[in-house]
Write a protein that holds these residues in place. Structure first.
Motif, PDB file in Angstrom:
ATOM      1  N   ASN A  92       0.862  -1.167   0.000  1.00  0.00           N
ATOM      2  CA  ASN A  92       0.000   0.000   0.000  1.00  0.00           C
ATOM      3  C   ASN A  92       0.905   1.226   0.000  1.00  0.00           C
ATOM      4  O   ASN A  92       1.629   1.458   0.960  1.00  0.00           O
ATOM      5  CB  ASN A  92      -0.901  -0.018   1.238  1.00  0.00           C
ATOM      6  CG  ASN A  92      -1.861   1.133   1.278  1.00  0.00           C
ATOM      7  OD1 ASN A  92      -1.594   2.209   0.759  1.00  0.00           O
ATOM      8  ND2 ASN A  92      -2.995   0.894   1.919  1.00  0.00           N
ATOM      9  N   GLU A  93       0.875   1.994  -1.072  1.00  0.00           N
ATOM     10  CA  GLU A  93       1.790   3.128  -1.218  1.00  0.00           C
ATOM     11  C   GLU A  93       1.631   4.178  -0.133  1.00  0.00           C
ATOM     12  O   GLU A  93       2.556   4.937   0.136  1.00  0.00           O
ATOM     13  CB  GLU A  93       1.611   3.776  -2.590  1.00  0.00           C
ATOM     14  CG  GLU A  93       2.143   2.934  -3.712  1.00  0.00           C
ATOM     15  CD  GLU A  93       2.040   3.648  -5.057  1.00  0.00           C
ATOM     16  OE1 GLU A  93       1.811   4.868  -5.091  1.00  0.00           O
ATOM     17  OE2 GLU A  93       2.190   2.958  -6.071  1.00  0.00           O
ATOM     18  N   SER A  94       0.465   4.252   0.511  1.00  0.00           N
ATOM     19  CA  SER A  94       0.260   5.258   1.551  1.00  0.00           C
ATOM     20  C   SER A  94       0.808   4.807   2.908  1.00  0.00           C
ATOM     21  O   SER A  94       0.854   5.588   3.844  1.00  0.00           O
ATOM     22  CB  SER A  94      -1.224   5.609   1.670  1.00  0.00           C
ATOM     23  OG  SER A  94      -1.959   4.496   2.140  1.00  0.00           O
ATOM     24  N   HIS A  95       1.242   3.540   3.016  1.00  0.00           N
ATOM     25  CA  HIS A  95       1.791   3.023   4.269  1.00  0.00           C
ATOM     26  C   HIS A  95       3.273   3.342   4.403  1.00  0.00           C
ATOM     27  O   HIS A  95       3.999   3.393   3.425  1.00  0.00           O
ATOM     28  CB  HIS A  95       1.649   1.492   4.333  1.00  0.00           C
ATOM     29  CG  HIS A  95       0.294   1.026   4.714  1.00  0.00           C
ATOM     30  ND1 HIS A  95      -0.019  -0.303   4.769  1.00  0.00           N
ATOM     31  CD2 HIS A  95      -0.840   1.681   5.071  1.00  0.00           C
ATOM     32  CE1 HIS A  95      -1.273  -0.446   5.129  1.00  0.00           C
ATOM     33  NE2 HIS A  95      -1.795   0.748   5.312  1.00  0.00           N
ATOM     34  N   THR A  96       3.697   3.483   5.657  1.00  0.00           N
ATOM     35  CA  THR A  96       5.126   3.514   5.940  1.00  0.00           C
ATOM     36  C   THR A  96       5.618   2.062   5.946  1.00  0.00           C
ATOM     37  O   THR A  96       4.814   1.118   5.925  1.00  0.00           O
ATOM     38  CB  THR A  96       5.397   4.134   7.327  1.00  0.00           C
ATOM     39  OG1 THR A  96       4.830   3.269   8.327  1.00  0.00           O
ATOM     40  CG2 THR A  96       4.827   5.538   7.442  1.00  0.00           C
ATOM     41  N   ILE A  97       6.919   1.884   6.003  1.00  0.00           N
ATOM     42  CA  ILE A  97       7.478   0.531   6.082  1.00  0.00           C
ATOM     43  C   ILE A  97       6.957  -0.176   7.331  1.00  0.00           C
ATOM     44  O   ILE A  97       6.561  -1.340   7.280  1.00  0.00           O
ATOM     45  CB  ILE A  97       9.021   0.564   6.070  1.00  0.00           C
ATOM     46  CG1 ILE A  97       9.512   1.059   4.714  1.00  0.00           C
ATOM     47  CG2 ILE A  97       9.598  -0.814   6.395  1.00  0.00           C
ATOM     48  CD1 ILE A  97      10.986   1.340   4.647  1.00  0.00           C
ATOM     49  N   LEU A  98       6.913   0.533   8.449  1.00  0.00           N
ATOM     50  CA  LEU A  98       6.415  -0.037   9.695  1.00  0.00           C
ATOM     51  C   LEU A  98       4.964  -0.485   9.555  1.00  0.00           C
ATOM     52  O   LEU A  98       4.591  -1.583   9.977  1.00  0.00           O
ATOM     53  CB  LEU A  98       6.560   0.975  10.831  1.00  0.00           C
ATOM     54  CG  LEU A  98       6.256   0.493  12.238  1.00  0.00           C
ATOM     55  CD1 LEU A  98       7.172  -0.664  12.625  1.00  0.00           C
ATOM     56  CD2 LEU A  98       6.414   1.639  13.221  1.00  0.00           C
ATOM     57  N   ALA A 103       0.701  -4.664   8.719  1.00  0.00           N
ATOM     58  CA  ALA A 103      -0.308  -5.219   7.803  1.00  0.00           C
ATOM     59  C   ALA A 103       0.020  -6.668   7.440  1.00  0.00           C
ATOM     60  O   ALA A 103      -0.878  -7.464   7.157  1.00  0.00           O
ATOM     61  CB  ALA A 103      -0.397  -4.369   6.537  1.00  0.00           C
ATOM     62  N   ALA A 104       1.300  -7.015   7.472  1.00  0.00           N
ATOM     63  CA  ALA A 104       1.723  -8.384   7.169  1.00  0.00           C
ATOM     64  C   ALA A 104       1.546  -9.323   8.353  1.00  0.00           C
ATOM     65  O   ALA A 104       1.786 -10.527   8.238  1.00  0.00           O
ATOM     66  CB  ALA A 104       3.181  -8.398   6.712  1.00  0.00           C
ATOM     67  N   GLY A 105       1.137  -8.775   9.524  1.00  0.00           N
ATOM     68  CA  GLY A 105       0.848  -9.645  10.661  1.00  0.00           C
ATOM     69  C   GLY A 105       1.795  -9.529  11.835  1.00  0.00           C
ATOM     70  O   GLY A 105       1.616 -10.205  12.845  1.00  0.00           O
TER      71      GLY A 105
END
Length: 125
Positions: A92-98, A103-105
């Motif tokens: 998701n381009e609006s997400h930061t890496i964190l 989001a990956a769990g």
């Protein structure tokens, strides 16, 4: 161009166990790309998927990752990770890496740091 990467991870040690089995896999769009593909990958194997552009390699990797195709059997004791060559498919381009890790769990920053440390990345200060 970065190539997709598919990694299999076991929660416990396994030796010489089949991690992936593909039987009579077929894929076509306008033309037949792959027909009657059969192979088995064991836990101790190192594998490369090589071929010209447009021959079905990425399609096969996506199907393996989805693990819903009747011709594809992934060992139930394994967890898969898939790095797409087209990042907007999974990020998701609006997400930061964190936020992507969450989001990956991943549940905590410590859990994320532990995971990253296993990849042998170093933090530069």
């Amino acid at each position: 161009m970065k190539q997709p990467e598919l990694r299999f991870v076991a929660n416990h040690g396994i030796e010489e166990t089949a991690v992936l089995k593909v039987t009579d896999y077929n894929v076509s769009f306008d033309d037949v790309l792959l027909e009657n593909v059969n192979f088995e990958i064991k836990s101790t194997d190192k594998v490369a998927l090589i071929g010209s552009n447009g021959t079905g390699k990425t399609t096969l990797l996506r199907e393996i990752f989805k693990n819903k195709h009747p011709s594809i059997e992934v060992n139930k004791d394994l967890t898969m990770a898939y790095l797409s060559q087209v990042q907007d498919e999974i990020l998701n381009e609006s997400h930061t890496i964190l936020e992507e890790f969450y989001a990956a769990g991943f549940k905590t920053v410590q859990e994320i740091r532990s995971y990253i440390s296993n990849l042998r990345y170093r933090q530069h200060r």
